[in-house]
Design an enzyme around this catalytic site. Structure first.
Site, short mmCIF file in Angstrom:
data_model
loop_
_atom_site.label_atom_id
_atom_site.label_comp_id
_atom_site.label_asym_id
_atom_site.label_seq_id
_atom_site.Cartn_x
_atom_site.Cartn_y
_atom_site.Cartn_z
N ASP A 142 40.09 69.94 28.10
CA ASP A 142 39.90 68.88 28.72
C ASP A 142 38.84 68.58 28.79
O ASP A 142 37.74 70.07 29.37
CB ASP A 142 41.30 69.16 29.60
CG ASP A 142 42.35 69.31 29.81
OD1 ASP A 142 43.02 68.57 28.62
OD2 ASP A 142 43.10 69.53 30.69
N ARG A 190 39.56 64.83 20.97
CA ARG A 190 40.08 63.47 22.23
C ARG A 190 39.21 63.05 22.78
O ARG A 190 38.38 63.55 22.57
CB ARG A 190 41.05 64.61 23.10
CG ARG A 190 41.90 63.52 23.41
CD ARG A 190 42.19 64.11 24.86
NE ARG A 190 43.65 66.00 24.72
CZ ARG A 190 43.12 66.40 25.90
NH1 ARG A 190 43.08 66.49 26.98
NH2 ARG A 190 43.63 67.52 25.59
P1 FAD Z 1 44.97 52.19 30.71
O1 FAD Z 1 43.87 51.76 31.43
O2 FAD Z 1 45.21 53.02 31.74
O3 FAD Z 1 45.80 50.88 30.61
C1 FAD Z 1 45.86 50.34 29.52
C2 FAD Z 1 47.07 49.88 28.79
O4 FAD Z 1 47.87 50.83 28.49
C3 FAD Z 1 47.64 49.05 30.18
O5 FAD Z 1 47.35 47.36 30.71
C4 FAD Z 1 48.99 49.00 30.00
O6 FAD Z 1 48.99 47.82 28.65
C5 FAD Z 1 49.30 50.44 28.92
N1 FAD Z 1 49.37 51.11 29.99
C6 FAD Z 1 49.18 51.90 30.46
N2 FAD Z 1 49.85 53.11 31.30
C7 FAD Z 1 51.04 52.47 31.26
C8 FAD Z 1 52.69 52.40 31.43
N3 FAD Z 1 52.81 54.01 32.69
N4 FAD Z 1 53.30 51.93 31.01
C9 FAD Z 1 53.29 50.89 30.51
N5 FAD Z 1 52.31 50.92 30.00
C10 FAD Z 1 51.10 51.26 29.92
N6 FAD Z 1 41.41 61.92 31.63
C11 FAD Z 1 40.21 63.35 31.50
O7 FAD Z 1 38.97 62.48 32.26
N7 FAD Z 1 39.60 64.37 30.87
C12 FAD Z 1 40.91 64.85 29.62
O8 FAD Z 1 41.51 65.61 29.12
C13 FAD Z 1 42.16 63.52 29.20
N8 FAD Z 1 42.89 63.69 28.64
C14 FAD Z 1 43.91 62.56 28.59
C15 FAD Z 1 44.99 63.31 27.47
C16 FAD Z 1 45.93 62.04 26.94
C17 FAD Z 1 46.56 62.93 26.01
C18 FAD Z 1 46.18 61.50 27.45
C19 FAD Z 1 46.91 60.05 26.77
C20 FAD Z 1 45.34 61.27 27.96
C21 FAD Z 1 44.20 62.34 28.91
N9 FAD Z 1 42.90 61.58 30.08
C22 FAD Z 1 42.38 62.17 30.44
C23 FAD Z 1 43.31 60.24 31.03
C24 FAD Z 1 42.96 58.85 30.11
O9 FAD Z 1 41.46 59.61 30.63
C25 FAD Z 1 42.59 57.19 30.93
O10 FAD Z 1 42.98 57.63 32.23
C26 FAD Z 1 44.30 57.41 31.49
O11 FAD Z 1 45.20 57.63 29.46
C27 FAD Z 1 44.80 56.06 31.35
O12 FAD Z 1 44.14 55.54 30.23
P2 FAD Z 1 45.10 54.68 29.14
O13 FAD Z 1 44.30 54.68 27.48
O14 FAD Z 1 46.43 54.71 28.92
O15 FAD Z 1 44.81 52.73 29.47
#
Ligand code: FAD
Length: 299
Positions: free
Chosen positions: A132, A182
């Protein structure tokens, strides 16, 4: 504003005690966390596997202040990997590991050795480990550790955060053949000196990084729930002629499950990041910070 409030709450131990004891917390926790222990994590992994979804299991551990605690985390991962293998859940199930939980703050060598033991157990179970990404102060050490681990376990994955200004360069360096990367937006509050601050700039960086990874030789793991970025990733996979086994989508457990099903039904490889353990508070606050308005309403 709300996002910063919840991110600040993630670090408050007073609030932690309050939230942990509140009855309403249970339901919210169950939505995002598989359960308190490995039994529940295995049960949910099986359910997701039956729906055609892979998992990356992640223990939720608090800050690791001693070598003994780090060893406990390591042994927990080794045990769960054995159980995943015995249950026939590998290779569809892998694990995600935070170096901070393996003792990085005490001694980087110790964290490497603990990670090496976990990678060896994963290898024996026929699966992989992904490191991570944590706060920007640990990025160099995380990448160096991943590169060292890859000498023995070439499929060790590494997470990169598009909100960091450095990440485009990291993607270039890590897009060699077989390199599992990732790409996520980044969950930690970071200063402007090292990270893009506006959502638009983070999204643009994500797309630049995606282009590098999809056009490279590695194995991109596209970790986002953002419909626009998912659509762009689908487009780039087609454009760069990648077949379904040559990249994957990753989403968090409990977030957009209908999208997880849609992508899997469309033939994409989909992996769900599945956290488990009793130290769920900080993780939960980071999820709520991302979408505070999606909290269940009071009846
Ligand atoms: P966001 O900007 O949160 O959302 C963009 C759009 O996605 C929203 O406007 C909406 O349309 C849709 N959306 C988002 N959430 C929802 C919801 N709950 N319901 C409906 N629609 C929604 N972060 C780290 O710092 N380190 C890591 O190692 C790490 N690993 C990850 C592994 C995975 C598999 C994932 C998915 C995320 C990981 N993250 C990690 C978290 C990541 O960095 C983000 O903080 C988190 O995924 C939110 O970003 P987003 O790309 O979903 O977009």
């Amino acid at each position: 504003m709300l996002r910063s409030l919840f991110l600040a709450a993630a670090g408050s131990s007073r609030l932690e005690r309050l939230v942990e004891s509140a009855p309403v917390s249970k339901g919210i926790v169950r939505r995002f966390v598989a359960g308190q222990d490995a039994d529940e994590a295995l049960r949910v992994s099986r359910e997701l596997a039956d729906d055609g979804l892979g998992v990356t299991l992640a223990r939720l551990d608090g800050g690791t202040g001693s070598a003994e605690q780090a060893a406990e985390v390591r042994d927990g991962y080794v045990a769960v990997l054995g159980r995943l293998r015995d249950a026939g859940l590998t290779p569809a199930a892998e694990v995600s590991v935070k170096l901070s939980a393996l003792g990085q703050a005490i001694d980087e060598r110790l964290a490497y050795e603990n990670a090496h033991t976990i990678c060896a157990a994963a290898d024996e179970a026929g699966t992989t480990v992904t490191l991570d990404a944590e706060d920007h102060g640990t990025t160099d050490a995380m990448i160096e550790t991943a590169l060292e681990l890859r000498k023995d376990f070439p499929r060790t994955g590494v997470a990169l955060q598009a909100h960091l200004r450095r990440t485009e360069g990291d993607c270039r360096e890590l897009s060699a053949e077989g390199s599992r990367v990732r790409l996520c937006k980044g969950a930690y509050a970071e200063p402007e000196s090292v990270a893009f601050q506006s959502a638009l700039d983070v999204d643009k960086s994500f797309v630049r990084c995606l282009n590098i990874l999809m056009s490279g030789e590695g194995y991109p793991m596209v970790a986002t729930h953002d419909p626009r970025l998912v659509a762009i990733a689908e487009d780039r996979a087609r454009w760069f002629d990648r077949s379904t086994g040559e990249y994957e989508f990753q989403l968090l457990y409990g977030v957009r499950p209908e999208e997880q099903a849609r992508l899997a039904a469309g033939g994409h490889t989909v992996r769900v990041y599945l956290p488990y353990g009793d130290q769920w508070y900080g993780y939960l606050m980071r999820r709520i910070a991302e979408r505070p308005l999606a909290l269940p309403k009071r009846k």
